[in-house]
Enzyme design. Structure first.
Site, PDB file in Angstrom:
ATOM      1  NE  ARG A 171      -4.065  -1.832   0.132  1.00  0.00           N
ATOM      2  CZ  ARG A 171      -4.066  -2.877  -0.696  1.00  0.00           C
ATOM      3  NH1 ARG A 171      -3.054  -3.040  -1.537  1.00  0.00           N
ATOM      4  NH2 ARG A 171      -5.066  -3.726  -0.694  1.00  0.00           N
ATOM      5  CG  HIS A 195      -1.966  -0.896  -8.062  1.00  0.00           C
ATOM      6  ND1 HIS A 195      -2.617  -0.098  -7.157  1.00  0.00           N
ATOM      7  CD2 HIS A 195      -2.076  -2.175  -7.572  1.00  0.00           C
ATOM      8  CE1 HIS A 195      -3.121  -0.840  -6.179  1.00  0.00           C
ATOM      9  NE2 HIS A 195      -2.792  -2.101  -6.412  1.00  0.00           N
TER      10      HIS A 195
END
Length: 312
Positions: A227, A275
């Site tokens: 994250r 990502h």
């Protein structure tokens, strides 16, 4: 007839339109699936299959829902929603885990072997530098949940000296497992290569600040597919500029897509990936969702329920 609401952007629905009904049928459940923002009679919906990018934010009308089944592994975008009183299950997809293991192992090996140095040479200088063996390299994995444990075990199988850290004590063969604040400090001190696979909670936000970055060995490498807000961006940039951190390979960011002018894009010691470390695979994820629906209809415990107090 079981009624399912698929609450996610249309692009997700296109991915699941065929595989989700097939998986539910294979699980032996007769169901109807609706893709809509405002379904007719929300009180009659039995299950909400949900992506946090959905526009659905108020779960109050879904009084008959037995569970909300998250399409993503991360639940930080939904777990704090006060209208969500139904059981919430996160996505634990074997395909997602495999993808994460492959991405993390690939980048750990890249840094361990010094591939960037060899590949980027353009000066016609023959300068052979042999890397150490994996058994002589210390790797730390922060987070020993489903993904973290799988990555740590894969690295240990390649003979890396792997230390894993988790908030609560764990015992995993072939790993040195540490926990708590003192354990975190020790785990960071060992980390020639640091892999971040923690969930985002109030306890992990900004975890890697200047003080904790200073505990890393000189020239350590950070690999973050977990994250973005686990790291304080400015503190990481300062550590990179000072040479304390040798390189950072980042797949997740505080703002996504990463803004065009962000310093990470141009920094010579930062690798940005968009990502992609691990994506949910619709075919295998559909089977996870279908199994939880089958369990709900059979009165069995749901898989992968979120602990609201912990936030994951």
């Amino acid at each position: 007839m079981t009624r399912i609401l698929f609450s996610a952007p249309r692009s997700d629905w296109e991915d699941y339109r065929d595989v989700l009904p097939a998986a539910i049928a294979d699980a032996g459940v007769e169901a109807t699936i609706e893709h809509a923002l405002d379904p007719e009679d929300p009180a009659s919906v039995d299950y909400v299959v949900y992506a946090p990018s959905s526009r659905l934010k108020d779960f109050t009308p879904f009084t008959g829902a037995k569970a909300v089944l998250n399409l993503w592994a991360g639940v930080e975008g939904i777990v704090g929603n006060e209208t969500l009183t139904q059981p919430l299950a996160r996505m634990v997809d074997p395909g997602l885990t495999e993808g994460m293991v492959e991405w993390c192992v690939g980048h750990v090996l890249r840094h361990h072997l010094g591939m960037d140095r060899d590949i980027l040479r353009r000066d016609a200088v023959w300068d052979p530098v042999a890397p150490p063996l994996a058994r002589d390299r210390e790797v730390t994995v922060l987070g020993l949940g489903e993904l973290g444990r799988a990555v740590a075990e894969a690295l240990a199988a390649l003979n890396f000296r792997v230390t894993g850290w988790s908030r609560t004590p764990k015992r995993i063969p072939e790993l040195t497992c540490l926990s708590g604040d003192d354990g975190l400090a020790e785990a960071l001190r060992r980390a020639e290569i640091l892999v971040l696979l923690l969930p985002l909670t109030e306890g992990t936000r900004d975890l890697l600040d200047a003080a904790r970055l200073s505990l890393l060995p000189e020239g350590a490498v950070i690999v973050n597919p977990g994250r973005g807000p686990l790291i304080v961006d400015d503190d990481l940039l300062a550590a990179l500029d000072a040479g304390r951190v040798g390189h950072a390979t980042l797949d997740v960011f505080r703002t996504e897509p990463l803004p065009e002018g962000h310093p990470f894009w141009a920094h010579p010691r930062v690798t940005v990936t968009p990502h992609i470390a691990s994506a949910t695979r619709p075919r295998s994820a559909a089977r996870v969702i279908a199994e939880n629906i089958r369990r709900g209809e059979a009165g069995e415990p749901f898989l992968y329920l979120v602990d609201r107090a912990r936030g994951y």
